[in-house]
Design an enzyme around this catalytic site. Structure first.
Site, mmCIF file in Angstrom:
data_model
loop_
_atom_site.group_PDB
_atom_site.id
_atom_site.type_symbol
_atom_site.label_atom_id
_atom_site.label_comp_id
_atom_site.label_asym_id
_atom_site.label_seq_id
_atom_site.Cartn_x
_atom_site.Cartn_y
_atom_site.Cartn_z
ATOM 1 N N LYS A 229 0.813 -1.212 0.000
ATOM 2 C CA LYS A 229 0.000 0.000 0.000
ATOM 3 C C LYS A 229 0.854 1.274 0.000
ATOM 4 C CE LYS A 229 -4.377 -1.775 1.695
ATOM 5 N NZ LYS A 229 -5.439 -1.727 2.717
ATOM 6 N N ARG A 263 -3.930 -10.252 4.727
ATOM 7 C CA ARG A 263 -4.467 -10.180 3.360
ATOM 8 C C ARG A 263 -3.354 -9.650 2.471
ATOM 9 N NH1 ARG A 263 -6.766 -6.341 0.023
ATOM 10 N NH2 ARG A 263 -8.406 -7.082 -1.405
#
Length: 282
Positions: A229, A263
């Site tokens: 991210k 995840r």
């Protein structure tokens, strides 16, 4: 070190134990997900990705068909369903026993993937409709109860509740109220996701990571999604392609603070971190 709590949830009639953290592999069937290398759209590419996740030790596949990255393009409900029907049909054929989670914030999409394809978990990144993506907002029922909460209660599947709050105190307050509502509706299994990258500044993302272990007060499993991210490359430079090492470092921190599910895009590397963490915890 945060002691791993022994949570269990009922996934498709099978008891899933989190005494050892699990790895959820990401399968994106969108043309514009923030990490370009994660995008798969053909039947061949979807099958290859599903097989890879399982071969590398993933125990869940999270399928998404609506990109929630900043500036992402909205797609209609019909298009989201069409993409998911393609992907889930392929996954069910090539990996029939894998636990499938579907990343959606639309109640009718959730109903479709559970009823037509037996999706085992609904992963909602809107916190029940608090957030909107691409200008699409899911309204609440007249009594203020999120429509998605009622849908997952009807479907009787575990629900990943992701926070868009900026800090741990406000997150805890909102989670407590939302979980109470979900339990009252009959949703037995709730997984909490602090929502890294959603509604938070760079500094706030790292403050949430520092306080992640405080979420255990709610007594529920915790999912962490930090894989590649912008909170990583905005701090270190580069782009999503250059973030594997730092992603792995954050996964180690999350596990030491008691994360139950990672995840991830890079399954093999995450599985290695889990194995090391569990060896240290022995």
């Amino acid at each position: 070190m945060q002691e791993q709590l022994r949570h269990t949830i009922n996934v498709g009639g099978r008891l899933t134990d989190f005494s050892s953290p699990l790895v959820m592999g990401i399968l994106n069937v969108t043309p514009d997900s923030f990490y370009a290398s994660s995008r798969v759209q053909t039947e061949e590419a979807i099958a290859r990705r599903a097989d890879q996740i399982v071969a590398e030790g993933g125990t869940m596949i999270d399928v998404g068909a609506f990109s929630t990255r900043p500036g992402g393009q909205a797609v209609s409900e019909e298009e989201e369903m069409s993409r998911l029907r393609l992907a889930l049909g392929v996954v069910r054929r090539c990996q029939p026993d894998i636990v499938v989670s579907v990343d959606t914030f639309r109640p009718d999409v959730a109903r479709m993937v559970v009823e037509e394809f037996g999706a085992a978990i609904i992963n909602d990144v809107s916190e029940g409709g608090v957030a909107e993506y691409g200008g699409v907002r899911i309204t609440q029922d007249e009594d203020g109860v999120p429509a998605m909460f009622r849908m997952v209660a009807r479907l009787r599947v575990p629900y990943i509740l992701m926070s868009v709050r900026r800090d741990i105190p406000s997150m805890l307050k909102a989670f407590a109220a939302e979980v109470q509502t979900l339990h009252a509706l009959g949703v037995a299994d709730v997984i909490l996701d602090p929502g890294f990258g959603f509604g938070k500044t760079l500094e706030e993302n790292y403050q949430v990571m520092a306080g992640l272990d405080r979420l255990h007060v709610l007594g529920l499993p915790i999912l962490v999604g930090v894989s590649r991210k912008s909170m990583i490359y905005k701090l270190l430079g580069g782009d999503a392609d250059a973030t594997l090492n730092a992603t792995t470092a954050l996964h180690a921190v999350a596990l030491m603070k008691g994360a139950d599910i990672l995840r991830v895009h890079d399954v093999a590397e995450a599985v290695e971190v889990v194995k090391i963490k569990m060896k240290i915890s022995m």
